[in-house]
Design an enzyme around this catalytic site. Structure first.
Site, PDB file in Angstrom:
ATOM      1  N   GLY A  44       0.813  -1.228   0.000  1.00  0.00           N
ATOM      2  CA  GLY A  44       0.000   0.000   0.000  1.00  0.00           C
ATOM      3  C   GLY A  44       0.834   1.260   0.000  1.00  0.00           C
ATOM      4  O   GLY A  44       1.720   1.433   0.819  1.00  0.00           O
TER       5      GLY A  44
ATOM      6  N   PHE B  91      -1.168   7.154   2.580  1.00  0.00           N
ATOM      7  CA  PHE B  91      -0.478   7.994   3.567  1.00  0.00           C
ATOM      8  C   PHE B  91       0.460   7.173   4.452  1.00  0.00           C
ATOM      9  O   PHE B  91       1.604   7.542   4.670  1.00  0.00           O
ATOM     10  CB  PHE B  91      -1.499   8.729   4.443  1.00  0.00           C
ATOM     11  CG  PHE B  91      -2.220   9.832   3.734  1.00  0.00           C
ATOM     12  CD1 PHE B  91      -1.525  10.921   3.210  1.00  0.00           C
ATOM     13  CD2 PHE B  91      -3.604   9.804   3.584  1.00  0.00           C
ATOM     14  CE1 PHE B  91      -2.184  11.949   2.556  1.00  0.00           C
ATOM     15  CE2 PHE B  91      -4.272  10.832   2.928  1.00  0.00           C
ATOM     16  CZ  PHE B  91      -3.570  11.907   2.417  1.00  0.00           C
TER      17      PHE B  91
ATOM     18  N   GLU C 181     -18.678  17.253   2.351  1.00  0.00           N
ATOM     19  CA  GLU C 181     -17.927  18.047   1.387  1.00  0.00           C
ATOM     20  C   GLU C 181     -18.499  17.885  -0.025  1.00  0.00           C
ATOM     21  O   GLU C 181     -18.603  18.851  -0.787  1.00  0.00           O
ATOM     22  CB  GLU C 181     -16.443  17.675   1.452  1.00  0.00           C
ATOM     23  CG  GLU C 181     -15.869  18.093   2.810  1.00  0.00           C
ATOM     24  CD  GLU C 181     -14.389  17.826   3.008  1.00  0.00           C
ATOM     25  OE1 GLU C 181     -13.749  18.588   3.743  1.00  0.00           O
ATOM     26  OE2 GLU C 181     -13.873  16.848   2.446  1.00  0.00           O
TER      27      GLU C 181
END
Lengths: 434, 434
Positions: B15, B18, B174
């Protein structure tokens, strides 16, 4: 298509490329109802597609929403559809989403890739006329490298990093130059476990010079620039087949490659339904008179790449590029308004502003009608003209910012694989556990 | 996978989000061989996916090529692949492109959308965890409008321009705000032949407040901002099914809609092969100790969204967001180096820097550990933090330029349909010739 009835005459424009948008702007608020049809909801600035394909620009930077262009035009409609046929008898367009009557029809469908009837080449090679196609090429280039690092079979590895561009017109030349720069500045760093010196960029051309629509001086300069960048230029070679792995040619030359980008021919993106005598065979363009009126029809016009207006200076019609399209679109817009007012139309005369191509950083060739030059200054001219021609302030600014960044950093950061993965059946992966 | 043998210990990281990139940076040139695996060749800045989905930013602006991040790292490899399983007995990872042994394994697979087992909702609704998914949502929104202009059936038309967002976490909020701004500033102008006042943005939430992981003050402010923008907020409503046209809920409320975006749940993107006692049921996260070591294994670690580190303050593990991922990745990188040097590892302690969400222009909510605020200043803080967190100078510059332009012009120009077209079977097209 759910277009309201109107007392005004209806103009239907097929295609939102350079020609279609050019006439659309002239028909703004002109006592006409206008319907613009396109199979994409955006206009594509085709001259920069090769930069999208090589990761230098994002797709959105060279495209512009058609609805935004016509936002404030009155009695002006856009429909997203692909036109199947024209019924000239009943004056209607037959499309995927229904039929539509017209009073005047403007065909601005542009051009498409010409494989000269070879279905196997068509199936196995890539073309680059649209944004999705450019994004596919971008993904394919990067996928090839990702697959090349996995295989220990040298022949497969070499085929994956061998790129063959067929056709040395502006698209082929610009793409070859961009790939050569990617090789040097990016791929070498991104793939340290590959021997990037084995990456080949082959540019194959059936004629005896590259950019054969430009001056001999520009052709020679462009070829020198390409060779200096490491592109292998093959002239007087005609590709005869490509099975997805091997290219054969009319000579002994063959190539083993996973990637063929075909820019060797274009033809008009013709539409069914016109009388055969109004079509130019082989190139599939539509024969028009000097008012862009389709031969044999009063109320059907064709402009841009699809239109073939034969004249003494251009016996085979104008070159299939942006300038004639823009100029024909603008003039036809004015002429239609004149026609409605029963005023005489003005015949089209092509104002050849010249042509240009870029090969790499600081390297371009420019042919003005009376003057040909190349190198750094030509490159600045090329950049300025292209930047200036983009629609929209934001696109101009973003493209400029990208160019400055790419120039300073020798980089192209748009190397994202976001399109469907194309598995190479011939690749032998190593699944050895080490 | 064609990774060279090495005398050094091999760390395999699954992965490049972040967490994965954060540990990768710490393991740079550290006497270890590192292999980073990801199913994309780029890192995604997930907090801005909603702007890609609503045409405010291009995909390339919030993504960054993973190979560029690790370009100068020695004995460091990237492979584009999807991991199928871990064989803990033989210490190897089993992937699409072959197997790979590890000495240390770091699982940083992140999270995926949780439909709580409802396959029909999963099949018919959109989720927004990746760039391709965001681009699909963008295309779908625009296609819905293109189809709405074609139909004269009012019920179909309304379903096409009714948007239902399920889940009022940051993503749902959002996205709802961005859609409301698109409605006002763009769709109204782009589709003058539609009655845009009929476009609905429904935000459905099973809890009793929006942004329920934030402070009550922020929840209340966000809800007010949303309502002011025209979003219809439904609280205490649980969606029970969606068949592609009709949403049913646990109350009398139903919706007729062509578009459901599901942000109501996340779960760990778990990998096969770990012992069941190291997994947290229902949320599919991996149970780790305070060194991010997977319970039951010495040499397997998990970081970021996938890791559930239970503590007194966080009995169900840390929130699934960027900050814990970044901090765990960085610390584990340091700890692995310590482990190799036989030094004691440092336990993880989460430094909660707060959280924030933006609703629209000049409208955001920010929770700092000791102070909550909202409005214009919060919006500036939100922008600054997100701009600063993007990888790469060019991405920062391009995003900034887009934001300034969009702010001044009330515009979002990225409204290009470039993904495969999704035909709506229920739509009745009018093919009347007018």
């Amino acid at each position: 298509m759910n277009i309201p009835q109107s007392d005004k005459k209806r103009v239907v424009i097929i295609g939102g490329g350079f020609a279609g948008l050019s006439i659309a702007k002239k028909l703004r608020n002109k006592n006409l109802q206008v319907v613009l049809l396109d199979k994409h909801n955006y206009h594509t600035f085709q001259p920069l597609l090769y930069q999208v394909a090589t990761g230098g620009l994002e797709a959105g930077s060279i495209a512009y929403p058609i609805r935004k262009v016509i936002q404030e035009y009155k009695d002006f409609y856009f429909r997203l559809t692909s036109v199947k046929e024209i019924d000239t008898q009943n004056q209607k367009v037959i499309s995927e989403i229904g039929d539509l009557n017209y009073d005047y029809l403007v065909i601005a469908t542009g051009s498409k890739t010409n494989y000269f009837g070879n279905k196997e080449i068509e199936r196995n090679s890539m073309s680059m006329k649209t944004i999705p196609q450019s994004l596919n090429i971008r993904s394919l280039i990067l996928e090839n490298f990702e697959q090349a690092v996995l295989t220990t079979n040298e022949a497969d590895k070499n085929a994956l990093i061998n790129f063959v561009l067929v056709g040395a017109g502006p698209t082929g030349v610009e793409l070859a130059g961009a790939l050569a720069e990617m090789k040097r500045a990016i791929l070498q760093k991104d793939y340290p476990d590959l021997d990037i010196s084995k990456m080949e960029i082959n540019l194959v051309q059936s004629g005896d010079r590259v950019l054969n629509t430009m001056s001999e001086k520009s052709s020679a300069a462009a070829e020198k620039f390409l060779v200096d960048l490491g592109v292998i230029v093959h002239k007087n070679v005609r590709v005869t087949n490509y099975d997805g792995r091997t290219i054969t040619t009319n000579s002994d030359l063959t190539f083993e490659t996973a990637t063929v980008i075909w820019t060797a021919g274009v033809q008009g993106a013709a539409i069914q339904g016109l009388d055969s005598k109004s079509l130019v065979e082989r190139v599939e363009r539509i024969r028009v008179n000097q008012y862009n009126q389709v031969v044999g029809y009063d109320n059907i016009f064709a402009i841009g790449d699809i239109a073939s207006m034969e004249s003494e200076k251009y016996p085979q019609g104008h070159p299939m590029m942006a300038q004639p399209a823009l100029q024909q679109g603008a003039l036809l817009g004015e002429n239609l308004v004149k026609l409605l007012a029963n005023k005489p139309m003005k015949p089209f005369e092509y104002n050849d502003k010249g042509s240009m191509a870029t090969i790499g950083r600081n390297l371009a060739v420019v042919d003005l009608p009376k003057y040909h030059f190349n190198g750094l200054f030509a490159w600045f001219v090329w950049m300025f003209v292209h930047l200036f021609s983009l629609i929209g302030f934001k696109n101009k600014a973003v493209v400029f910012l990208n160019w400055v960044y790419n120039y300073i950093r020798f980089d192209r950061e748009g190397r994202l694989i976001v399109r469907p993965f194309k598995k190479r059946s011939f690749v032998t992966f190593t699944s050895d556990e080490v």
